[in-house]
Design a protein around this motif. Sequence first.
Motif, short mmCIF file in Angstrom:
data_model
loop_
_atom_site.label_atom_id
_atom_site.label_comp_id
_atom_site.label_asym_id
_atom_site.label_seq_id
_atom_site.Cartn_x
_atom_site.Cartn_y
_atom_site.Cartn_z
N UNK A 143 0.83 -1.21 0.00
CA UNK A 143 0.00 0.00 0.00
C UNK A 143 0.86 1.26 0.00
N UNK A 144 1.90 1.28 0.81
CA UNK A 144 2.76 2.46 0.93
C UNK A 144 3.56 2.72 -0.35
N UNK A 145 4.10 1.68 -0.93
CA UNK A 145 5.06 1.85 -2.02
C UNK A 145 4.47 1.65 -3.41
N UNK A 146 3.36 0.94 -3.50
CA UNK A 146 2.81 0.58 -4.81
C UNK A 146 3.57 -0.55 -5.47
N UNK A 147 4.50 -1.16 -4.74
CA UNK A 147 5.30 -2.28 -5.25
C UNK A 147 4.70 -3.59 -4.78
N UNK A 148 4.77 -4.61 -5.64
CA UNK A 148 4.23 -5.92 -5.32
C UNK A 148 5.35 -6.82 -4.79
N UNK A 149 5.33 -7.19 -3.51
CA UNK A 149 6.37 -8.07 -2.98
C UNK A 149 6.40 -9.41 -3.72
N UNK A 150 7.59 -9.80 -4.15
CA UNK A 150 7.77 -11.06 -4.86
C UNK A 150 8.16 -12.18 -3.90
N UNK A 151 8.97 -11.85 -2.90
CA UNK A 151 9.44 -12.87 -1.96
C UNK A 151 9.89 -12.20 -0.67
#
Length: 104
Positions: free
Chosen positions: A36-44
């Motif tokens: 939510x904060x970064x707009x990045x999707x955690x991969x691992x």
Amino acid sequence: MATPRHDPQEIGGNESKPRVATLAQIARTALREFAEFTGLDPMAMTGARPDGDGWSFLVDVTELERIPATSSVMATYRVDADSEGHITSYERLRRFSRNATDAS
């Protein structure tokens, strides 16, 4: 007459015993907030360790998609969270190409 229902936490006098979150629950909360904060999707999640009253996680994300995918730019972030998984801080530690491996 209906029998009153009780919360399982209340049976046996455990009502004052706090519910303890599992590491998996804490990590899910931290990853959700990070996205939510970064707009990045955690991969691992590549690391987790206790840190004071909370946790510190290492999270890999794709920062820049490229074609071919092996040339995409990845990053590792350290995400610090409290004992419930709410983020207290995060920072990018490194960037690397998806096809890069750590030196032995």
